[in-house]
Design a protein around this motif. Structure first.
Motif, PDB file in Angstrom:
ATOM      1  N   LEU A 148      -8.804  11.065 -14.153  1.00 42.55           N
ATOM      2  CA  LEU A 148      -9.843  12.027 -14.507  1.00 42.55           C
ATOM      3  C   LEU A 148     -10.411  11.768 -15.901  1.00 42.55           C
ATOM      4  CD1 LEU A 148      -8.617  15.531 -13.284  1.00 42.55           C
ATOM      5  CD2 LEU A 148     -10.813  14.450 -12.755  1.00 42.55           C
ATOM      6  N   THR A 149      -9.630  11.079 -16.734  1.00 40.07           N
ATOM      7  CA  THR A 149     -10.027  10.890 -18.133  1.00 40.07           C
ATOM      8  C   THR A 149     -10.176   9.412 -18.481  1.00 40.07           C
ATOM      9  OG1 THR A 149      -7.691  10.970 -18.812  1.00 40.07           O
ATOM     10  CG2 THR A 149      -8.934  13.039 -18.852  1.00 40.07           C
ATOM     11  N   GLY A 150     -10.562   8.584 -17.492  1.00 46.03           N
ATOM     12  CA  GLY A 150     -10.888   7.201 -17.792  1.00 46.03           C
ATOM     13  C   GLY A 150     -10.031   6.146 -17.160  1.00 46.03           C
ATOM     14  N   GLY A 151      -8.860   6.538 -16.634  1.00 43.10           N
ATOM     15  CA  GLY A 151      -8.013   5.574 -15.953  1.00 43.10           C
ATOM     16  C   GLY A 151      -6.824   5.124 -16.794  1.00 43.10           C
ATOM     17  N   PHE A 152      -6.103   4.134 -16.279  1.00 47.37           N
ATOM     18  CA  PHE A 152      -4.891   3.650 -16.932  1.00 47.37           C
ATOM     19  C   PHE A 152      -4.565   2.272 -16.378  1.00 47.37           C
ATOM     20  CE2 PHE A 152      -3.627   5.424 -12.968  1.00 47.37           C
ATOM     21  CZ  PHE A 152      -2.449   4.817 -12.573  1.00 47.37           C
ATOM     22  N   LEU A 153      -3.648   1.582 -17.019  1.00 47.37           N
ATOM     23  CA  LEU A 153      -3.201   0.282 -16.548  1.00 47.37           C
ATOM     24  C   LEU A 153      -2.155   0.493 -15.463  1.00 47.37           C
ATOM     25  CD1 LEU A 153      -3.295  -2.827 -16.862  1.00 47.37           C
ATOM     26  CD2 LEU A 153      -1.426  -2.596 -18.529  1.00 47.37           C
ATOM     27  N   GLU A 154      -2.479   0.130 -14.250  1.00 48.90           N
ATOM     28  CA  GLU A 154      -1.575   0.317 -13.118  1.00 48.90           C
ATOM     29  C   GLU A 154      -0.694  -0.912 -12.965  1.00 48.90           C
ATOM     30  OE1 GLU A 154       0.376   1.989 -11.291  1.00 48.90           O
ATOM     31  OE2 GLU A 154      -1.090   3.096 -10.076  1.00 48.90           O
ATOM     32  N   ASN A 155       0.469  -0.701 -12.343  1.00 48.52           N
ATOM     33  CA  ASN A 155       1.334  -1.828 -11.999  1.00 48.52           C
ATOM     34  C   ASN A 155       1.490  -1.923 -10.496  1.00 48.52           C
ATOM     35  OD1 ASN A 155       4.151  -0.692 -11.043  1.00 48.52           O
ATOM     36  ND2 ASN A 155       3.571   0.559 -12.802  1.00 48.52           N
ATOM     37  N   TYR A 156       1.877  -3.082 -10.017  1.00 43.93           N
ATOM     38  CA  TYR A 156       2.135  -3.312  -8.599  1.00 43.93           C
ATOM     39  C   TYR A 156       3.457  -4.057  -8.471  1.00 43.93           C
ATOM     40  CZ  TYR A 156       0.760  -8.181  -9.333  1.00 43.93           C
ATOM     41  OH  TYR A 156       0.701  -9.472  -9.782  1.00 43.93           O
ATOM     42  N   HIS A 157       3.885  -4.299  -7.283  1.00 49.56           N
ATOM     43  CA  HIS A 157       5.115  -5.003  -6.930  1.00 49.56           C
ATOM     44  C   HIS A 157       6.279  -4.018  -6.851  1.00 49.56           C
ATOM     45  CE1 HIS A 157       7.769  -8.472  -6.355  1.00 49.56           C
ATOM     46  NE2 HIS A 157       8.621  -7.898  -7.174  1.00 49.56           N
ATOM     47  N   SER A 158       7.110  -4.214  -5.850  1.00 49.38           N
ATOM     48  CA  SER A 158       8.318  -3.418  -5.698  1.00 49.38           C
ATOM     49  C   SER A 158       9.503  -4.204  -6.226  1.00 49.38           C
ATOM     50  CB  SER A 158       8.548  -3.074  -4.219  1.00 49.38           C
ATOM     51  OG  SER A 158       9.846  -2.559  -4.032  1.00 49.38           O
ATOM     52  N   VAL A 159      10.212  -3.622  -7.186  1.00 46.67           N
ATOM     53  CA  VAL A 159      11.433  -4.255  -7.688  1.00 46.67           C
ATOM     54  C   VAL A 159      12.467  -4.369  -6.572  1.00 46.67           C
ATOM     55  CG1 VAL A 159      13.337  -3.986  -9.338  1.00 46.67           C
ATOM     56  CG2 VAL A 159      10.991  -3.473 -10.031  1.00 46.67           C
ATOM     57  N   SER A 160      12.425  -3.448  -5.613  1.00 49.63           N
ATOM     58  CA  SER A 160      13.387  -3.455  -4.516  1.00 49.63           C
ATOM     59  C   SER A 160      13.140  -4.574  -3.519  1.00 49.63           C
ATOM     60  CB  SER A 160      13.348  -2.112  -3.778  1.00 49.63           C
ATOM     61  OG  SER A 160      13.760  -1.068  -4.606  1.00 49.63           O
ATOM     62  N   ASN A 161      11.874  -4.768  -3.105  1.00 47.98           N
ATOM     63  CA  ASN A 161      11.624  -5.649  -1.958  1.00 47.98           C
ATOM     64  C   ASN A 161      10.340  -6.455  -2.067  1.00 47.98           C
ATOM     65  OD1 ASN A 161       9.470  -3.816  -1.246  1.00 47.98           O
ATOM     66  ND2 ASN A 161      11.000  -2.486  -0.301  1.00 47.98           N
ATOM     67  N   GLY A 162       9.755  -6.520  -3.271  1.00 48.02           N
ATOM     68  CA  GLY A 162       8.440  -7.139  -3.402  1.00 48.02           C
ATOM     69  C   GLY A 162       8.388  -8.610  -3.072  1.00 48.02           C
ATOM     70  N   ASN A 163       9.481  -9.346  -3.315  1.00 48.26           N
ATOM     71  CA  ASN A 163       9.439 -10.787  -3.062  1.00 48.26           C
ATOM     72  C   ASN A 163       9.425 -11.098  -1.569  1.00 48.26           C
ATOM     73  OD1 ASN A 163       9.490 -11.366  -5.826  1.00 48.26           O
ATOM     74  ND2 ASN A 163      11.726 -11.273  -5.888  1.00 48.26           N
ATOM     75  N   THR A 164      10.229 -10.393  -0.795  1.00 49.80           N
ATOM     76  CA  THR A 164      10.217 -10.649   0.651  1.00 49.80           C
ATOM     77  C   THR A 164       8.940 -10.105   1.294  1.00 49.80           C
ATOM     78  OG1 THR A 164      11.512 -10.479   2.684  1.00 49.80           O
ATOM     79  CG2 THR A 164      11.500  -8.543   1.273  1.00 49.80           C
ATOM     80  N   MET A 165       8.373  -9.042   0.738  1.00 50.86           N
ATOM     81  CA  MET A 165       7.094  -8.557   1.255  1.00 50.86           C
ATOM     82  C   MET A 165       5.995  -9.594   1.048  1.00 50.86           C
ATOM     83  SD  MET A 165       6.749  -4.493   0.414  1.00 50.86           S
ATOM     84  CE  MET A 165       5.188  -4.434   1.290  1.00 50.86           C
ATOM     85  N   ALA A 166       6.068 -10.325  -0.071  1.00 51.24           N
ATOM     86  CA  ALA A 166       5.061 -11.345  -0.350  1.00 51.24           C
ATOM     87  C   ALA A 166       5.277 -12.599   0.484  1.00 51.24           C
ATOM     88  CB  ALA A 166       5.095 -11.704  -1.837  1.00 51.24           C
ATOM     89  N   ALA A 167       6.529 -12.934   0.797  1.00 46.96           N
ATOM     90  CA  ALA A 167       6.828 -14.197   1.471  1.00 46.96           C
ATOM     91  C   ALA A 167       6.704 -14.122   2.988  1.00 46.96           C
ATOM     92  CB  ALA A 167       8.244 -14.651   1.100  1.00 46.96           C
ATOM     93  N   THR A 168       7.113 -13.007   3.578  1.00 51.80           N
ATOM     94  CA  THR A 168       7.147 -12.897   5.041  1.00 51.80           C
ATOM     95  C   THR A 168       5.795 -13.155   5.708  1.00 51.80           C
ATOM     96  OG1 THR A 168       9.021 -11.368   4.909  1.00 51.80           O
ATOM     97  CG2 THR A 168       7.763 -11.369   6.960  1.00 51.80           C
ATOM     98  N   PRO A 169       4.680 -12.697   5.131  1.00 49.83           N
ATOM     99  CA  PRO A 169       3.389 -12.966   5.789  1.00 49.83           C
ATOM    100  C   PRO A 169       3.041 -14.447   5.925  1.00 49.83           C
ATOM    101  CG  PRO A 169       3.161 -11.161   4.232  1.00 49.83           C
ATOM    102  CD  PRO A 169       4.512 -11.756   4.010  1.00 49.83           C
ATOM    103  N   TYR A 170       3.653 -15.313   5.144  1.00 51.73           N
ATOM    104  CA  TYR A 170       3.350 -16.738   5.271  1.00 51.73           C
ATOM    105  C   TYR A 170       3.963 -17.319   6.544  1.00 51.73           C
ATOM    106  CZ  TYR A 170       1.263 -16.745   0.677  1.00 51.73           C
ATOM    107  OH  TYR A 170       0.433 -16.495  -0.388  1.00 51.73           O
ATOM    108  N   THR A 171       4.865 -16.596   7.179  1.00 51.80           N
ATOM    109  CA  THR A 171       5.380 -16.979   8.493  1.00 51.80           C
ATOM    110  C   THR A 171       4.651 -16.247   9.612  1.00 51.80           C
ATOM    111  OG1 THR A 171       7.582 -17.400   7.579  1.00 51.80           O
ATOM    112  CG2 THR A 171       7.425 -17.115   9.965  1.00 51.80           C
ATOM    113  N   TYR A 172       4.533 -14.921   9.473  1.00 52.44           N
ATOM    114  CA  TYR A 172       4.034 -14.093  10.570  1.00 52.44           C
ATOM    115  C   TYR A 172       2.631 -13.531  10.357  1.00 52.44           C
ATOM    116  CZ  TYR A 172       8.961 -14.078  11.997  1.00 52.44           C
ATOM    117  OH  TYR A 172      10.222 -14.435  12.374  1.00 52.44           O
ATOM    118  N   GLY A 173       2.084 -13.659   9.165  1.00 51.96           N
ATOM    119  CA  GLY A 173       0.780 -13.072   8.883  1.00 51.96           C
ATOM    120  C   GLY A 173       0.841 -11.638   8.429  1.00 51.96           C
TER     121      GLY A 173
END
Length: 806
Positions: free
Chosen positions: A191-216
């Motif tokens: 509401l007041t201009g925004g902020f620096l957002e973060n992404y990626h899950s510390v819990s499972n972000g690496n496998t979420m990124a890798a699995t689509p390269y096999t299955y899409g």
């Protein structure tokens, strides 16, 4: 690997004095470990679809509710309220079990909430820092002073540096609910201009990124009821017994009783292994792909692979199945047989790397390939390594060549969750506004973005921008202990936060003075889940929501985050836009539930008034039973191709091939890891350290609960052989160290950890002494902030240490 494990009542060498050689392969058929009970079970209505609040003859109001912690089960909690106090916590009787919505009984964590809520060390008043950051010295102030200070700093920092200087740290203390102070803070930022957002899950972000390269897609999981008649399950670095991973335990115990064979691959003999495993296979951390490679070598060279399945559905198995413009000998068969590099990936080759006997690798490969169907289910611990993206894809290759993808009773491996429309998107959509700041950083970039904006680039995680315009100058930590506890390399993180010329204003809202809260300039006393309204949601294997009712009034001057944010919004001149007429958290929950009920008829969401009676609801946006991942892709590939560039399962990824990065090869295979067992650094630090998620806390939440501290001690697990080499006795305090830090911790000598590996339970609070040496067994004084090649994700599980007598 963050392969989670659990309690151990044995003394050193017991039971049976397992020899060092036999230790590598242990078979054990044990009965299921029941949930521990710190408080007894109450009787209640048996209708599983209708669990109302009810009152006993002695005036006790029993409220069905749930916590809002980031815990995978979202268990059933019954809060017994009398005279405005929670006098008892109980859980769901067995009679209420519903197979379509198997609400979980509370484990020891859930049954210990009362002591957590009424602990005398809970924060009581707003406080302002008076010493150096990190000293933990604060003076009490009023809420008027606190909200005025926030509004003033908000305006000053925004005017001087711009909205991208504002940041919200991770807050797993509230991510189990749809409504949180962290999200309402994001709303006010936007509401007041925004902020620096973060992404990626510390819990499972690496496998979420890798699995689509096999299955899409990362959505590679089935509903667990489809495994009811599966004869074989391999749990690879997966410990649902303590992590409470959705409803895994409910289904796995049923399968065990039905005769399913369980094999656990893990450096530690975890509580899951003790509860389920017919066989335990320990291997060195970061060597998962070497064992997978050798298993595939056995399967292919012994003609145990499913050639018909491979021919119809896959790309990259053999040279005649390769995409155009790819060099020779890049296929899976060429790699396994050594045509590419001159080294056949035999079990003997893998034994030298993994320390798993070659005969064990052959046995596992043959059993997995010849048992139809079979499951290889990988946990999220292995993917939290520097090689985690490769191991995640490696599991998908094994599932593919054995034809276990898209079949009932099989498992596609990889991420392994169904990725339903998230509960927050289903119900909480109206909370957030669009963020005017488009740049995003990976959560692993947080300290870099505080230290020097030039350290964050598109090559290491920056999205939607070529560079950061400013460093982070203002941080809010809302029910989170990430900054200087769950973060990696926390000694460096602390040194950055101590420098007030970098981050200029830090606000922490929490229940306790956590290690991260000690770095606050302003410390605010939050409410517990029993003192506010919310809606709790499960991880992927549940898909139900539970009403979390405000059952007691907060004591002292504790306030919900939303309550004081409304005051800040008023001081910033945007209160009406911020609240939209919803003055309390209950108002928001009522609005969001009713809004979702109207807008999402496919989920059949009840109205708020109906939910007040019903208390829980199973979402209906997809089948909750008998749902097999990729079943349509396999049964009707012409009309349902895989969402990959080729429309097939991509054993070989042309996309990865074109990146030319040896850390993320097009064909996932073993690459020696930095700080792995083949690193030259082992001459100085010869032991690999892993952590596990214990049964007595969720991340670091409830560390301060004395009841749960009695459940499981914080101690370093070490094998008798490694302890003997260092002259260490059981229970003795030891020094665990590397170039990043030192922690002092009692040692537990046990055969439940393999030689060459030591382990600490994750989530212990950092407790530095006057010399800065940790006395609490916090693993993150030792972990590295190194990130993975593909997702730029956390690789904190890959680290080398030495252990010495204190």
């Amino acid at each position: 690997m963050s392969h989670q494990s659990g309690h151990d009542n044995e003394k050193s060498g017991a039971p049976g004095e397992i020899s060092r050689r036999r230790f590598i392969q242990v078979s054990s058929v044990l009965s299921a470990v029941p949930f521990l009970a710190s408080e007894s079970i109450a009787s209640a209505p048996a209708d599983p679809a209708h669990i109302p609040v009810h009152q006993t003859d002695d005036g006790v109001r029993i409220v069905p509710t749930c916590s809002s912690f980031d815990c995978g089960g979202k268990c059933d909690i019954r809060a017994h309220i009398k005279d405005g106090k929670a006098i008892r916590i109980t859980t769901r009787p067995d009679a209420e079990l519903n197979e379509e919505m198997p609400i979980m009984r509370a484990c020891v964590r859930g049954r210990g909430y009362r002591k957590f809520i009424y602990h005398p060390d809970r924060l009581k008043y707003p406080m302002k820092r008076v010493g150096k950051r990190g000293e933990g010295r604060f003076d009490r102030i009023s809420w008027e002073e606190a909200t005025s200070l926030i509004a003033a700093e908000w305006q000053r920092i925004s005017d001087k540096y711009g909205p991208a200087s504002r940041f919200v740290s991770l807050s797993t203390g509230v991510t189990g609910g749809i409504f949180s102070g962290a999200n309402m803070l994001r709303r006010l930022f936007n509401l007041t201009g925004g902020f620096l957002e973060n992404y990626h899950s510390v819990s499972n972000g690496n496998t979420m990124a890798a699995t689509p390269y096999t299955y899409g897609t990362a959505a590679s999981g089935s509903t667990l009821d489809t495994l009811e008649n599966t004869p074989l399950v391999i749990l690879w670095g997966h410990n649902p017994n303590e992590t409470i991973f959705g409803h895994s335990n409910h289904y796995f115990q049923k399968m065990k009783k039905n005769g399913t064979k369980f094999i656990v691959v893990d450096p530690r003999y975890s509580d899951t292994a003790s509860s389920l495993a017919d066989q335990w296979i320990p291997l060195l951390p970061t060597t998962d792909n070497a064992m997978m490679d050798a298993m595939m070598y056995v399967i292919v060279t012994e003609n145990l692979h499913d050639q018909a399945f491979i021919d119809k559905y896959t790309l990259g198995f053999s040279e005649d199945q390769m995409p155009e413009s790819v060099a020779d000998n890049e296929s899976l068969v060429a790699y396994l047989t050594g045509r590419k590099d001159g080294m056949a990936k035999t079990p003997e080759w893998a034994e030298k790397i993994t320390k798993v006997p070659a005969d064990t690798i052959r046995q596992l490969a043959r059993e997995y390939a010849t048992t139809k169907p079979a499951v290889l289910m990988q946990g999220w611990g292995p993917q939290r390594h520097i090689c985690g993206e490769r191991s995640a894809r490696g599991a998908t290759l094994l599932a593919t060549i054995t034809g276990n993808v898209g079949v009932r009773g099989g498992w596609a491996a990889g991420y392994g969750m169904a990725l339903n429309p998230e509960l927050r998107k289903t119900i909480a959509g109206p909370v957030l506004f669009d963020n005017p700041v488009k740049a995003k950083i990976n959560i692993t970039n947080q300290v870099q973005a505080c230290e020097d904006k030039n350290l964050v680039t598109p090559d290491n995680g920056l999205k939607n921008a070529d560079k950061l315009d400013t460093e982070i100058k203002m941080i809010f930590s809302m029910a989170g202990n990430y900054m200087t506890n769950q973060n990696t390399d926390i000694l460096h993180a602390a040194s950055v936060l101590e420098d007030e010329s970098k981050v200029e204003f830090i606000v922490c809202s929490d229940l306790y003075l956590t290690p991260s809260a000690k770095y606050a300039d302003l410390l605010l006393p939050e409410t517990s889940f029993l003192e506010r309204w919310n809606i709790g949601g499960t991880w992927s294997y549940g898909d139900y929501l539970i009403l979390s009712e405000k059952a007691i009034e907060p004591e002292f001057e504790r306030r919900t985050d939303y309550d004081w944010l409304c005051e800040v919004a008023e001081k910033l001149g945007v209160r009406d836009a911020f609240t939209e007429g919803h003055e309390t958290d209950r108002d928001w929950i009522e609005f969001l539930v009713n809004d979702a009920a109207q807008k999402r008829p496919e989920d059949n969401i009840p109205t708020f008034d109906e939910l007040l009676v019903k208390r829980r609801h199973l979402l209906t946006h997809r089948p909750h039973t008998q749902n097999v991942a990729f079943e349509q892709n396999i049964q009707d590939p012409e009309n349902n191709p895989f969402p990959t560039p080729s429309g097939k399962i991509e054993i070989f990824s042309k996309h990865l091939y074109d990146m030319h990065n040896p850390e993320i090869p097009a064909l996932s295979h073993y690459v020696p890891a930095t700080e792995g067992p083949e690193d030259s650094l082992t001459a100085k630090y010869p032991l690999q350290l892993i952590t596990w998620k214990g049964r007595n806390r969720a991340n670091s939440t409830q560390f301060a609960n004395p009841w749960l501290q009695e459940v499981q001690r914080q101690e370093l697990w070490i094998n008798p052989a490694d302890a003997a080499d260092r002259g260490v006795s059981d229970g003795e305090k030891v020094k665990v160290h590397n170039d990043r830090g030192i922690t002092m911790i009692p040692v537990k000598i046990t055969q439940r950890i393999m030689p060459g590996v030591v382990a600490l339970q994750a989530g212990a609070w950092w407790q530095p002494d006057s010399n800065g040496i940790d006395q609490g067994g916090c693993a993150n004084v030792l972990t590295s902030s190194r990130s993975t090649a593909l997702a730029h994700g956390n690789a904190h599980q890959t680290l080398l240490v030495e252990v010495e007598k204190a």
